[in-house]
Each structure stands twice: as structure tokens, then as C-alpha cells.
Scaffold this motif. Structure first.
Motif, PDB file in Angstrom:
ATOM      1  N   GLN A  31       0.829  -1.197   0.000  1.00 12.98           N
ATOM      2  CA  GLN A  31       0.000   0.000   0.000  1.00 12.98           C
ATOM      3  C   GLN A  31       0.870   1.256   0.000  1.00 12.98           C
ATOM      4  O   GLN A  31       0.577   2.238  -0.663  1.00 12.98           O
ATOM      5  N   THR A  32       1.981   1.190   0.752  1.00 11.68           N
ATOM      6  CA  THR A  32       2.890   2.337   0.817  1.00 11.68           C
ATOM      7  C   THR A  32       3.811   2.381  -0.400  1.00 11.68           C
ATOM      8  O   THR A  32       4.652   3.269  -0.504  1.00 11.68           O
ATOM      9  N   LEU A  33       3.695   1.390  -1.268  1.00 12.86           N
ATOM     10  CA  LEU A  33       4.526   1.208  -2.468  1.00 12.86           C
ATOM     11  C   LEU A  33       5.932   0.728  -2.150  1.00 12.86           C
ATOM     12  O   LEU A  33       6.560   0.065  -2.952  1.00 12.86           O
ATOM     13  N   ALA A  34       6.451   1.074  -0.949  1.00 11.14           N
ATOM     14  CA  ALA A  34       7.785   0.618  -0.539  1.00 11.14           C
ATOM     15  C   ALA A  34       8.829   0.918  -1.613  1.00 11.14           C
ATOM     16  O   ALA A  34       9.533   0.034  -2.080  1.00 11.14           O
ATOM     17  N   LEU A  35       8.912   2.178  -1.995  1.00 14.24           N
ATOM     18  CA  LEU A  35       9.943   2.599  -2.948  1.00 14.24           C
ATOM     19  C   LEU A  35      11.015   3.384  -2.201  1.00 14.24           C
ATOM     20  O   LEU A  35      10.704   4.094  -1.249  1.00 14.24           O
ATOM     21  N   ALA A  36      12.261   3.234  -2.632  1.00 14.29           N
ATOM     22  CA  ALA A  36      13.330   4.084  -2.110  1.00 14.29           C
ATOM     23  C   ALA A  36      13.273   5.381  -2.917  1.00 14.29           C
ATOM     24  O   ALA A  36      13.590   5.394  -4.100  1.00 14.29           O
ATOM     25  N   ASP A  37      12.827   6.449  -2.252  1.00 13.82           N
ATOM     26  CA  ASP A  37      12.519   7.697  -2.957  1.00 13.82           C
ATOM     27  C   ASP A  37      13.721   8.375  -3.599  1.00 13.82           C
ATOM     28  O   ASP A  37      13.571   9.179  -4.497  1.00 13.82           O
ATOM     29  N   ASN A  38      14.905   8.068  -3.085  1.00  9.22           N
ATOM     30  CA  ASN A  38      16.084   8.834  -3.502  1.00  9.22           C
ATOM     31  C   ASN A  38      16.798   8.243  -4.699  1.00  9.22           C
ATOM     32  O   ASN A  38      17.771   8.804  -5.162  1.00  9.22           O
ATOM     33  N   VAL A  39      16.338   7.089  -5.196  1.00  9.39           N
ATOM     34  CA  VAL A  39      16.992   6.504  -6.375  1.00  9.39           C
ATOM     35  C   VAL A  39      15.970   6.385  -7.508  1.00  9.39           C
ATOM     36  O   VAL A  39      14.777   6.541  -7.295  1.00  9.39           O
ATOM     37  N   ASP A  40      16.461   6.117  -8.715  1.00  6.98           N
ATOM     38  CA  ASP A  40      15.575   6.179  -9.879  1.00  6.98           C
ATOM     39  C   ASP A  40      14.742   4.900 -10.042  1.00  6.98           C
ATOM     40  O   ASP A  40      14.856   3.960  -9.256  1.00  6.98           O
ATOM     41  N   ALA A  41      13.916   4.918 -11.068  1.00 10.82           N
ATOM     42  CA  ALA A  41      12.973   3.815 -11.284  1.00 10.82           C
ATOM     43  C   ALA A  41      13.710   2.484 -11.441  1.00 10.82           C
ATOM     44  O   ALA A  41      13.339   1.481 -10.829  1.00 10.82           O
ATOM     45  N   ALA A  42      14.785   2.491 -12.236  1.00  9.54           N
ATOM     46  CA  ALA A  42      15.498   1.239 -12.492  1.00  9.54           C
ATOM     47  C   ALA A  42      16.079   0.682 -11.197  1.00  9.54           C
ATOM     48  O   ALA A  42      15.998  -0.520 -10.924  1.00  9.54           O
ATOM     49  N   ALA A  43      16.654   1.556 -10.373  1.00 11.08           N
ATOM     50  CA  ALA A  43      17.252   1.104  -9.120  1.00 11.08           C
ATOM     51  C   ALA A  43      16.190   0.487  -8.222  1.00 11.08           C
ATOM     52  O   ALA A  43      16.442  -0.485  -7.510  1.00 11.08           O
ATOM     53  N   ASN A  44      14.977   1.039  -8.250  1.00  8.39           N
ATOM     54  CA  ASN A  44      13.901   0.488  -7.434  1.00  8.39           C
ATOM     55  C   ASN A  44      13.414  -0.851  -7.970  1.00  8.39           C
ATOM     56  O   ASN A  44      13.194  -1.787  -7.212  1.00  8.39           O
ATOM     57  N   ILE A  45      13.258  -0.923  -9.279  1.00  7.33           N
ATOM     58  CA  ILE A  45      12.724  -2.157  -9.855  1.00  7.33           C
ATOM     59  C   ILE A  45      13.684  -3.319  -9.593  1.00  7.33           C
ATOM     60  O   ILE A  45      13.261  -4.426  -9.286  1.00  7.33           O
ATOM     61  N   PHE A  46      14.988  -3.034  -9.665  1.00  8.85           N
ATOM     62  CA  PHE A  46      15.969  -4.107  -9.513  1.00  8.85           C
ATOM     63  C   PHE A  46      16.565  -4.185  -8.112  1.00  8.85           C
ATOM     64  O   PHE A  46      17.519  -4.916  -7.893  1.00  8.85           O
ATOM     65  N   LEU A  47      16.006  -3.423  -7.165  1.00 10.00           N
ATOM     66  CA  LEU A  47      16.565  -3.422  -5.816  1.00 10.00           C
ATOM     67  C   LEU A  47      16.567  -4.836  -5.228  1.00 10.00           C
ATOM     68  O   LEU A  47      15.544  -5.498  -5.178  1.00 10.00           O
ATOM     69  N   GLY A  48      17.742  -5.261  -4.801  1.00 11.92           N
ATOM     70  CA  GLY A  48      17.885  -6.605  -4.251  1.00 11.92           C
ATOM     71  C   GLY A  48      18.120  -7.670  -5.317  1.00 11.92           C
ATOM     72  O   GLY A  48      18.472  -8.801  -5.003  1.00 11.92           O
ATOM     73  N   ARG A  49      17.926  -7.308  -6.593  1.00 10.12           N
ATOM     74  CA  ARG A  49      18.111  -8.268  -7.691  1.00 10.12           C
ATOM     75  C   ARG A  49      18.792  -7.579  -8.865  1.00 10.12           C
ATOM     76  O   ARG A  49      18.412  -7.748 -10.023  1.00 10.12           O
TER      77      ARG A  49
END
Lengths: 259, 434
Positions: free
Chosen positions: A89-107
Motif C-alpha cells: 500500500q505504501t509502495l515501498a519505494l526508495a525515494d532517492n533513487v531512480d525507477a530502475a534502481a527500485n525495480i531491480f533493488l535486491g536483484r
């Protein structure tokens, strides 16, 4: 109910926080290509139950089976390994990095030398975002700079990019306008067609009746009952949510009001 | 999800702001602001000191004095990016410096003999290992026992300062091993003019290769490229800075007596009219630059750095994405400790003695350097290069004030005011950019 092995079975799951039973012997299941709506008031335990499946919490008791096999899920990494992806619900995105970094975070995608392959990740991000949100352009900016809908599409992209088998969507449309809500609905139907099982957590009864095949209602940490949407009316489901009264069209759970 | 950025082809395209231009060529406006601030400070002090600031001698000393704080600032960036703080680095430097002094002045001579060729290396390894262990220990308390980092490292500030005294009951250890001393700079820590040119040229070649490599990579994926002129300007500026720095370091002449000994040691004869031999780059400066490059690489190109920044942006999101946030946090402190170990070697070698008061107040200079360099105390934002530049700004202020004869209390007042002012300006800048 169809007789095939469910994709996900959660059996008799319990978890307590400081003596309060947030989830109490709850059982739900989900088949491939099926959308199951999880309904209930705030604090009914639906988000907690689903966080146990996504690895954010560890259940005190109970069993989770994926395609019939009992599995141990003790971290988000475990859940992802079993193909369970979650849109929080909170989306759990790291606000300070870009879309690609979020999509691949941890992978993250890595180069042959073990360094981050940002170009490859950006290229993949462009592909998946092109499918979800063709107008998306801001690949280089931190996701903080994006609109609510764009942020939502980044969170969805992260969940579907890695070939999820099970998708958990926690209030996916709560922060969206009507047009964006429609897009999420279309996406759910498309993913369903691909055979992905979806748990849909929502306050919005209309949404759930439009999209879900079945609903499970929770109250005070217990499952009131489960039903095919065609077997119950919206008023009956509302009754399950508010008073815990299980209508004849539903299979009563341990939380059903006993008269 | 249909929202998007307005198409770029708006009527006001010609009236693009300066900031837009900067963004298009991907120059960091913040960094340019810092360099401008540094230029103002340098020119100001040069004017106030009647031309004594911008001399090879002063700039060379400035670079050496900056090294220790700059090394630690690299680690502090990562600590602050994870929304934490480390107040113990100054005391740790004192403690690690004392132990390192003890190792090379008493332990190793007893084991290997006096002035053994391996002493310097073993001393450095001991310092880095000890610093790393202390850092890991503090990091474990913060990450696994969930004790606030402010408290753990405030405790560390007291514990390690006390520990530094206990090592020798307050006695100063001196002198240091002769092969260890070059780490601190000074005449024996200058690498000479030819080696400086060689290193400078290698760095220039790496800069050009790096820019070309990045460009080819983006081209392969068909991404928008920076205009070619911007790449060339960038490369020219970077290489120009390197060449300029080498030229300045090389033009700082060794004292005549030292130069004469050097010539005679090589079997030459000292000419009648004397001879000018330049210092060249200093070992601690090269060490600090190497640390800066390595830490930038770690922060931007490795998975670990990506995790550090994502934890700073949203710790819960990082954890839900499968990042082992506790382990990463502990390792960040371990890394900080290792850098303190390196800084302890630089300080001890520079002083040619280990004293229990070494590194006092360094925690504040290190934090100030990171913050002036654009690291946000709210977490998630910061660059290694910015922090190193921040360290240079801080040291420039201090050296400049010493040079024009400002009293110590007033120096502290000025540094304090500048720190607050810098953070305020940075906040304004960020708000304007949104």
C-alpha cells in the motif's frame, strides 16, 4: 470450487503481537489465474496475513503451501524465490533513487566484473515501463519526483518484471484517480489471463466485485467466510465485514458469527 | 498511471533556464557551487594574506593537512546516508594511532628487529584491521541490538579516548619507523617530480578512457548522449585540474640542504649556483585520492553502495526488497572504522609520534566536511567527491585563518558559522530544485 491443487494455500496461520492475536487460525487459498479479494475493516488482519505470505512477518503457527508443497517463508527473499511478489500500500519505494534502481533493488543486474550494470537495468526498465505506462519518461530522476500514478507503475513494474506466479496487491488503487484505477483494473485482468494468481486487498467493495473471482472476509484476525462473488450479494459481503454474519452462499470460517 | 511529464516541445523551449542546460549536459550544479565557494575562499585569503595563500608551499601543505579528514569523510558519507552518525571517529583515531605506534615502536622491533622493512606495512594493516573491528563492533550494536547510533558512537567517543590514554598511561610514543613516516607527508613523503608527472598522466588517461567508455555504453543501448562538446569540456577540465595540481606540487622546491643531500646521495655534484628540486605530490594526498576513488566506485558501481543508498531512502522498502539491511549497516560502520585506521596512520606519521590526544574534535570536522559536501542528515543523499571537497573547504578556512593570524577561538567561531550557513544554503538550493 475447482479440484486442482491451489497455487497458494495458507492454513491455520496465526501471529500475535504483544499478546494481541492479529491473525488467528486463518486459512485462505488461491488458484492460478484467479483473483481472490481479501476484505475486512482496518485492523481485521488482512494486511498482516498477507505480509506473512510476502515474508515481511513470520507466522507463529500454521503452514504455507505453494503448488501443494509446504514452504518456509521467513524473509521477503524467500517469498520472491517462490515467485510471490507484493505491491505494498505504501509502495515501498526508495525515494532517492531512480525507477530502475527500485525495480531491480535486491536483484540488480551485474556486469561481468560484478559491478552494477546500470545501462542494462535502464534498458529493461524502459521495456517494462513501456508496457505499463507508455508516457513514462523520467528514467533518470529519483522516484520522489514522480506523480502518484507513476510511482504506482514503478511498484507494479517491480512486481511483474520477475515473472511472478503470485501477486499480492495491497490497496493498489487507494491513491489513484479514476483513469489510473481503470488501468490497474485492466492490468489485473491481463495478468489473470497469463495465469498469475492475485490476492487483492481492498476497501472498495465495487472494485473487488468487478475484479475478483472469490472473496475472503476477515474480522478481528479471523476468517468470517469465503465465497464465489456470484454466490453472494454486495450487501451480504458488507454484512460479513461489519457483523461477521456468514450468508448461505459462503463457506463459514472460524470467525463467523454463531447464532 | 496516465500522468506523464509534459512533452519537452513546449513553446518556452528557447527560454530554458541555466539549470535545465546544466541538467541536459549532466553537470552537477551543486558541485559547481562548491567549487565556486572554494575559489572565493582561496582568492579571499590570498588577498587578505598579501599573496601568501596561493603559493605552492601553502597549497601543498593544505593538501597534506586535508588528507586525514578527507579519508574519514568518505566513510562518514555512507554512515550519514543510512540516516546514522558516527561521533567516535576522532577518539577511534586516537586509540588506533596509539596502538599502531605501540605496534611499530615496541612490538615489531622486538619481534623483527629495529627498522625492519615490513614494519610499515604491518603497522598499516594492524591499524586498518583494528579500526575495522572497532567499527564492526559498534555497527553490530547499532544494527542488531537497535541501539541508536548517536548513543553508541557517543559512548565510543568517550571509550576510545579513554582507551587511547590507557594504551601507554598517557605517554607519547615516538619516533615512528622511517618507512612509515612518508605516509604523513613532509619532505620524505613527497614522491618527486618525475613520479608525479607519471601519476598525473596516468590519471588523465584514466579520466579520458572512463568518459569514452561510459559514452560507448550508453550509445550501445541507444540512450540520450551528452553533447560531445560537453564531454570534451568535462575531460579537459578534469585533466587540466590534475595537470595543474601536479605542476603546483612540483614547483614547491625542497629546501636547498635537502636537495643537496639528495643530489650527493645519487653520486652527483652540487652545482655552484644551486639547483631547484620540486617536492611533487605527497603520499597522504595520493592515499586520500585513492580512497576517494575506491569509495566512489563502491558507492556508485557496486551492489553494496546501491543498498546503502536505498536504505537511506527508505529502510523498510530496502528490507522488503530482500536487502539484508542490518548486515549492510554493520558493514558500513566496519568500513568507516577501516578508513579511521588509514587516517590514524596518516596523522601518526605526520606527527612522527602517537599521542593520546590525536584526532580530538576530528569527528566534528569529518561530519562537517560530509555535510558541507552535500550529504543530507535526513539520509539517502550524498557523494564521496562532495565530502572530499567539503574537507578541503574546511581545511582551507582553517589554514587561511592561521595564515592571516586569526586567534584560535575566533577560528572556531568562523568555522561554526560557516557550517550552519552552508547547510542553510544547501537546504534552500534543494527546495528550489524540488
Amino acid at each position: 470450487m475447482d479440484m486442482t491443487t491451489p497455487l497458494v494455500e495458507m492454513r491455520e496461520i496465526s501471529i500475535a503481537f504483544g499478546g494481541i492475536k492479529a491473525v488467528d487460525h486463518a486459512s485462505v487459498d488461491l488458484h492460478a489465474g484467479e483473483v481472490v479479494g481479501l476484505l475486512g475493516h482496518n485492523g481485521a488482519g488482512k494486511s498482516t496475513l498477507i505480509k506473512i505470505l510476502s515474508g515481511a512477518y513470520r507466522a507463529d503457527a500454521g503452514e504455507i503451501r505453494i503448488a501443494g508443497e509446504p514452504v518456509a517463508i521467513s524473509s521477503p527473499r524467500d517469498a520472491k524465490r517462490h515467485g510471490i511478489e507484493t505491491i505494498y500500500q505504501t509502495l515501498a519505494l526508495a525515494d532517492n533513487v531512480d525507477a530502475a534502481a527500485n525495480i531491480f533493488l535486491g536483484r540488480e543486474l551485474l556486469t561481468a566484473w560484478g559491478t552494477l550494470d546500470d545501462s542494462a537495468m535502464e534498458a529493461e526498465t524502459r521495456k517494462v515501463m513501456g508496457r505499463l505506462n507508455p508516457h513514462f519518461r523520467r528514467f533518470k530522476e529519483p522516484v520522489k519526483a514522480l506523480s502518484g500514478g507513476q510511482r504506482q507503475s514503478v511498484a507494479i513494474a517491480r512486481a511483474i518484471y520477475f515473472n511472478a506466479r503470485v501477486l499480492i496487491m495491497d490497496e493498489p488503487t487507494a491513491a489513484l484517480g479514476p483513469a489510473e484505477t481503470k488501468q490497474v483494473a485492466d492490468l489485473i485482468l491481463e495478468l489473470k489471463k497469463q495465469g498469475i494468481g492475485i490476492f487483492l486487498i481492498s476497501h472498495d467493495l465495487h472494485d473487488v466485485f468487478d475484479l475478483a473471482d472469490r472473496v475472503s472476509v476477515m474480522k478481528n484476525g479471523k476468517v468470517v467466510g469465503s465465497a464465489h462473488v456470484r454466490d453472494v450479494t454486495q450487501d451480504e459481503v458488507l454484512g460479513m465485514i461489519i457483523s461477521g454474519k456468514c450468508p448461505p452462499g459462503a463457506v463459514a470460517g472460524p470467525g463467523a458469527l454463531r447464532s | 498511471m496516465t500522468e506523464s511529464v509534459p512533452a519537452p516541445a513546449t513553446p518556452s523551449q528557447d527560454a530554458k533556464s541555466f539549470a535545465d542546460h546544466l541538467r541536459a549536459i549532466e553537470f552537477d550544479a551543486r558541485m559547481i557551487g562548491m567549487i565556486a565557494a572554494l575559489a572565493v575562499i582561496w582568492l579571499g585569503f590570498n588577498w587578505l594574506s598579501g599573496g601568501a595563500f596561493l603559493t605552492p608551499r601553502n597549497l601543498w601543505n593544505l593538501s597534506v593537512q586535508t588528507a586525514s579528514v578527507a579519508v574519514m569523510a568518505c566513510g562518514m558519507v555512507l554512515v550519514i546516508v543510512t540516516r546514522n552518525i558516527d561521533l567516535s571517529v576522532g577518539s577511534m583515531l586516537g586509540f588506533v594511532g596509539m596502538v599502531t605506534g605501540l605496534v611499530q615502536a615496541q612490538l615489531l622491533p622486538g619481534l623483527l628487529g629495529f627498522e625492519h622493512p615490513a614494519t610499515w606495512l604491518l603497522s598499516i594493516l594492524a591499524a586498518v584491521a583494528l579500526g575495522g573491528l572497532i567499527g564492526l563492533f559498534q555497527g553490530a550494536l547499532i544494527a542488531y541490538l537497535a541501539i541508536p547510533s548517536f548513543i553508541v558512537t557517543l559512548g565510543g567517543l568517550l571509550v576510545w579516548r579513554g582507551g587511547a590514554w590507557w594504551v601507554t598511561q598517557g605517554q607519547t610514543i615516538a619516533p615512528m619507523d622511517s618507512r612509515f613516516r612518508p605516509l604523513g607527508g613532509g619532505i620524505e613523503g613527497a614522491i618527486g617530480t618525475s613520479a608525479s608527472w607519471a601519476i598525473g598522466l596516468v590519471i588523465c588517461a584514466l579520466i579520458v578512457a572512463g568518459i569514452a567508455f561510459a559514452r560507448r555504453r550508453r550509445k550501445r543501448y541507444g540512450f540520450a548522449l551528452r553533447p560531445l562538446w560537453a564531454e570534451i569540456v568535462l575531460a579537459a577540465l578534469a585533466c587540466g585540474t590534475v595537470v595543474g595540481a601536479v605542476a603546483i606540487a612540483n614547483s614547491y622546491a625542497l629546501p636547498a640542504g635537502v636537495a643537496r643531500r639528495l643530489v650527493e646521495a645519487k653520486g652527483g655534484t652540487w652545482p655552484e649556483g644551486g639547483l631547484t628540486i620540486g617536492h611533487g605530490l605527497a603520499v597522504p594526498v595520493l592515499l586520500a585520492l585513492a580512497v576517494g576513488v575506491a569509495m566512489s566506485f563502491l558507492a556508485r558501481r557496486l551492489r553494496f553502495g546501491r543498498y546503502v543508498f536505498s536504505i537511506g531512502g527508505n529502510p523498510e522498502a530496502a528490507q522488503l526488497s530482500g536487502v539484508n539491511t542490518r548486515k549492510v549497516l554493520m558493514l558500513v560502520y566496519g568500513l568507516m572504522g577501516m578508513l579511521v585506521g588509514i587516517a590514524a596512520c596518516i596523522s601518526t606519521a605526520r606527527l612522527n609520534a602517537a599521542t593520546n590526544s590525536a584526532g580530538q574534535l576530528d569527528e566534528l570536522y569529518v561530519i562537517a566536511a560530509a555535510v558541507i559536501g552535500g550529504t543530507s542528515l535526513a539520509g539517502g543523499v550524498g557523494t564521496i567527491a562532495g565530502a572530499m571537497l567539503g574537507a578541503l573547504v574546511m581545511q582551507s578556512l582553517q589554514s587561511g585563518m592561521v595564515l592571516i593570524g586569526v586567534d584560535t577561538p575566533l577560528q572556531n567561531i568562523v568555522v561554526g558559522i560557516v557550517l550552519v550557513l552552508a547547510v542553510w544554503l544547501d537546504g534552500l538550493y534543494r527546495k528550489r530544485l524540488g
